[in-house]
Design a protein around this motif. Structure first.
Motif, PDB file in Angstrom:
ATOM      1  N   GLY A  61       0.801  -1.213   0.000  1.00  0.00           N
ATOM      2  CA  GLY A  61       0.000   0.000   0.000  1.00  0.00           C
ATOM      3  C   GLY A  61       0.834   1.262   0.000  1.00  0.00           C
ATOM      4  O   GLY A  61       0.311   2.360   0.145  1.00  0.00           O
ATOM      5  N   LYS A  62       2.146   1.127  -0.156  1.00  0.00           N
ATOM      6  CA  LYS A  62       3.046   2.283  -0.137  1.00  0.00           C
ATOM      7  C   LYS A  62       2.947   3.109  -1.417  1.00  0.00           C
ATOM      8  O   LYS A  62       3.247   4.290  -1.410  1.00  0.00           O
ATOM      9  N   THR A  63       2.579   2.452  -2.527  1.00  0.00           N
ATOM     10  CA  THR A  63       2.494   3.168  -3.796  1.00  0.00           C
ATOM     11  C   THR A  63       1.047   3.199  -4.259  1.00  0.00           C
ATOM     12  O   THR A  63       0.341   2.198  -4.157  1.00  0.00           O
ATOM     13  N   PRO A  64       0.576   4.341  -4.741  1.00  0.00           N
ATOM     14  CA  PRO A  64      -0.803   4.427  -5.216  1.00  0.00           C
ATOM     15  C   PRO A  64      -1.024   3.503  -6.414  1.00  0.00           C
ATOM     16  O   PRO A  64      -0.112   3.277  -7.211  1.00  0.00           O
ATOM     17  N   ILE A  65      -2.223   2.998  -6.520  1.00  0.00           N
ATOM     18  CA  ILE A  65      -2.564   2.106  -7.629  1.00  0.00           C
ATOM     19  C   ILE A  65      -3.151   2.958  -8.747  1.00  0.00           C
ATOM     20  O   ILE A  65      -4.366   3.074  -8.905  1.00  0.00           O
ATOM     21  N   ASP A  66      -2.253   3.595  -9.485  1.00  0.00           N
ATOM     22  CA  ASP A  66      -2.673   4.432 -10.603  1.00  0.00           C
ATOM     23  C   ASP A  66      -1.704   4.239 -11.760  1.00  0.00           C
ATOM     24  O   ASP A  66      -0.799   3.397 -11.692  1.00  0.00           O
ATOM     25  N   MET A  67      -1.853   5.005 -12.813  1.00  0.00           N
ATOM     26  CA  MET A  67      -1.046   4.808 -14.008  1.00  0.00           C
ATOM     27  C   MET A  67       0.420   5.214 -13.796  1.00  0.00           C
ATOM     28  O   MET A  67       1.253   4.944 -14.647  1.00  0.00           O
TER      29      MET A  67
END
Length: 186
Positions: A61-67
């Motif tokens: 969950g440390k990095t956003p789940i986006d492009m």
């Protein structure tokens, strides 16, 4: 894990596939199946190629789940290419499907993995599914870093799968708690 992934593809496939005029209606189900298979094989490819840090960042969950997420980018490229090749969709249409599905599916997958109330969906299943059953580098990461976070249950300096599972069941937080400990969370 494939069943959970397929469920998520069907759950989120409405806008990205079914309501997408670029995808012929008779191909909706096949396109969703291909997208799910491509996502799973993409995750496996990342583990096989040693791309564990990006995957660990996503799972923690440390990095956003986006492009902007490298895992999302890699999977989007794979799904886009496979849909174009197998169904003759334009790169724009394939990219639209991939971009609409992948962030939602990964978000759903991580939410399920972090939910201790999800029976039959735990860290061993997730690691086994994406590492071809042998744990690969992900289990090595658990062994390498797990002792630092109190996961070495028998004090032998190594963290085995049974110890990781034991730590998850003894401490609150389920998979999310374990991954948070492994990858620097709270």
């Amino acid at each position: 894990m494939f069943e959970q992934l397929t469920e998520l593809v069907k759950q989120y496939g409405g806008d990205a596939v079914v309501n997408n005029p670029a995808v012929p209606n008779e191909q909706n189900e096949a396109v969703m199946e291909e997208a799910g298979g491509s996502i799973l094989s993409g995750l496996k490819d990342m583990v096989a190629s040693g791309n564990i840090s990006d995957l660990a960042g996503l799972l923690s969950g440390k990095t956003p789940i986006d492009m902007n997420n490298p895992v999302v980018q890699e999977l989007t490229g794979k799904v886009t290419g496979n849909l174009g090749e197998k169904f003759g969709l334009s790169s724009e249409a394939s990219g639209s499907v991939a971009g609409g599905l992948i962030p939602q599916i990964l978000g759903g997958l991580i939410n399920k993995a972090q939910d201790p109330n999800q029976p039959g969906f735990n860290i061993s299943d997730l690691i086994s599914s994406i590492s071809g059953g042998n744990g690969g580098g992900l289990m090595d990461a658990v062994s390498k870093y797990g002792g630092q976070f109190g996961l070495d249950q028998d004090g032998d300096g190594q963290v085995g799968m049974s110890e990781a599972i034991s730590a998850v069941t003894k401490k609150s937080g389920g998979l999310g708690g374990l991954l948070g400990k492994l990858f620097g969370g709270k």
